[in-house]
Design an enzyme around this catalytic site. Structure first.
Site, PDB file in Angstrom:
ATOM      1  N   LYS A 112       0.829  -1.213   0.000  1.00 51.36           N
ATOM      2  CA  LYS A 112       0.000   0.000   0.000  1.00 51.36           C
ATOM      3  C   LYS A 112       0.864   1.264   0.000  1.00 51.36           C
ATOM      4  O   LYS A 112       0.422   2.323   0.420  1.00 51.36           O
ATOM      5  CB  LYS A 112      -0.951  -0.014   1.193  1.00 51.36           C
ATOM      6  N   ASN A 113       2.081   1.119  -0.489  1.00 57.46           N
ATOM      7  CA  ASN A 113       2.999   2.251  -0.597  1.00 57.46           C
ATOM      8  C   ASN A 113       2.635   3.056  -1.839  1.00 57.46           C
ATOM      9  O   ASN A 113       2.834   2.604  -2.967  1.00 57.46           O
ATOM     10  CB  ASN A 113       4.435   1.730  -0.673  1.00 57.46           C
TER      11      ASN A 113
END
Length: 357
Positions: A112-113
């Site tokens: 989820k970067n």
């Protein structure tokens, strides 16, 4: 890579936290060394192979470093070689594919970067300019599928997937995405992201355009198909709100268009569609008088909520009376939204006063 030896001609720049930092972060010596040299390279705007390698080291320390990712892309462009004839920079496909693999490895523990996903998009924008853009897109969609297998509600992955399909805009990808969203719904019928993806694929897809889609609205025939699909999903689990909201979205889209732009025939046909699904939902509601062992006992709030929406939209006195009575039940059965249902009920009471027999 021995950083001081590689950058022996550059003086590192230390991080400035001021004379009295309120909460200084204790970095490892390796982290400090790499970023001190990165600051020096950034200041000199050196877009070289060694600068590119330095970003690799820094990103392994901190994959969320937006500045480092941005500078890495600038290095990639600078390292491209001119063609023989027009002297314009061309993208090294192998280098970009290697960088996508690098981002994949870093993304394994950071799915989820945001910076990772943006970097992939920026690289793919370059790859999509080539003749193999569909093959490249399909490969990237497979990568996204791998991420969604681990977390089927990863917002970044779903958004990236939509961007790929919208950018390529090929009928085969739009058609395949409808099937893909269906497969994800089968795996988890409560996955709102998958239901949203189906809406995206049917409404924005070129396949929908070729079927006669106009101004973002499904054709009447396509709307019937999607409404039936939603009802089938609701029959699997009537307490799952996702298919009910999908159903209401499809039907209300038709109703609003008919009221805004349609003729008398369009309005009559849409009203008939609403009444058809009111009847279907009522039949389903009767089935819960003797619910199955694997389903909760008592009224189904999601079903009742959808029925209320349709009855209120139809708007004749009989329908409004039914909606009012059902809202009274929902005040009790859905206590979390008690005030909401009381407000809706007061609105229907006003409408009843305006409707003639």
């Amino acid at each position: 890579m021995n950083i001081p030896d590689t950058f022996s001609d550059i003086d590192p720049i230390s991080q400035s936290d001021g004379p009295e930092p309120a909460c200084a972060i204790t970095y490892t010596p390796e982290f400090v060394e790499a970023h001190d040299y990165l600051r020096a390279v950034l200041k000199a705007d050196e877009r070289s192979e060694r600068a590119f390698d330095l970003t690799t080291i820094c990103l392994k320390f901190n994959p969320a470093n937006y500045t480092c990712w941005h500078f890495r892309r600038r290095c990639l462009v600078a390292l491209c070689t001119p063609t023989d004839g027009d002297a314009q920079a061309t993208i090294d496909v192998e280098r970009i594919d290697n960088d996508l693999e690098f981002a994949d490895k870093l993304g394994g523990s950071n799915p989820k970067n945001y910076q990772l996903w943006y970097h992939r998009r920026a690289l793919l924008e370059l790859r999509f300019k080539g003749d193999e853009k569909i093959q490249v897109a399909q490969k990237e969609l497979s990568y996204v599928d791998k991420i969604l297998d681990d977390d089927n509600k990863n917002y970044h992955a779903w958004s990236h997937r939509q961007w790929i399909i919208r950018t390529i805009n090929q009928p085969q990808l739009w058609s395949a995405e409808i099937e893909y969203s269906h497969s994800k719904i089968l795996l988890d019928p409560r996955n709102n992201s998958a239901w949203n993806q189906r809406w995206f694929a049917t409404h924005e897809g070129e396949i929908a355009t070729n079927s006669g889609m106009k101004l973002g609205k499904l054709t009447f025939q396509k709307a019937e198909e999607e409404a039936n699909y939603a009802v089938c999903g609701a029959q699997v689990d009537p307490f799952n709100e996702s298919p009910w909201r999908y159903l209401i979205g499809v039907l209300m889209e038709q109703y609003r268009w008919a009221q805004r732009e349609g003729g008398v025939d369009d309005k009559d046909r849409t009203n008939g569609l609403l009444r058809e699904y009111v009847a279907k939902i009522k039949e389903m509601n009767k089935a819960w008088d003797s619910p199955a062992d694997d389903l909760p006992a008592g009224p189904c709030v999601s079903l009742m909520s959808a029925l209320v929406d349709l009855l209120e939209t139809i708007g004749d006195k009989t329908s409004l009376e039914e909606a009012k009575n059902m809202m009274g039940e929902l005040v009790v059965e859905d206590p979390v939204r008690r005030k909401y249902w009381n407000k809706r009920k007061s609105t229907v009471l006003v409408l009843l006063g305006e409707v003639s027999d």
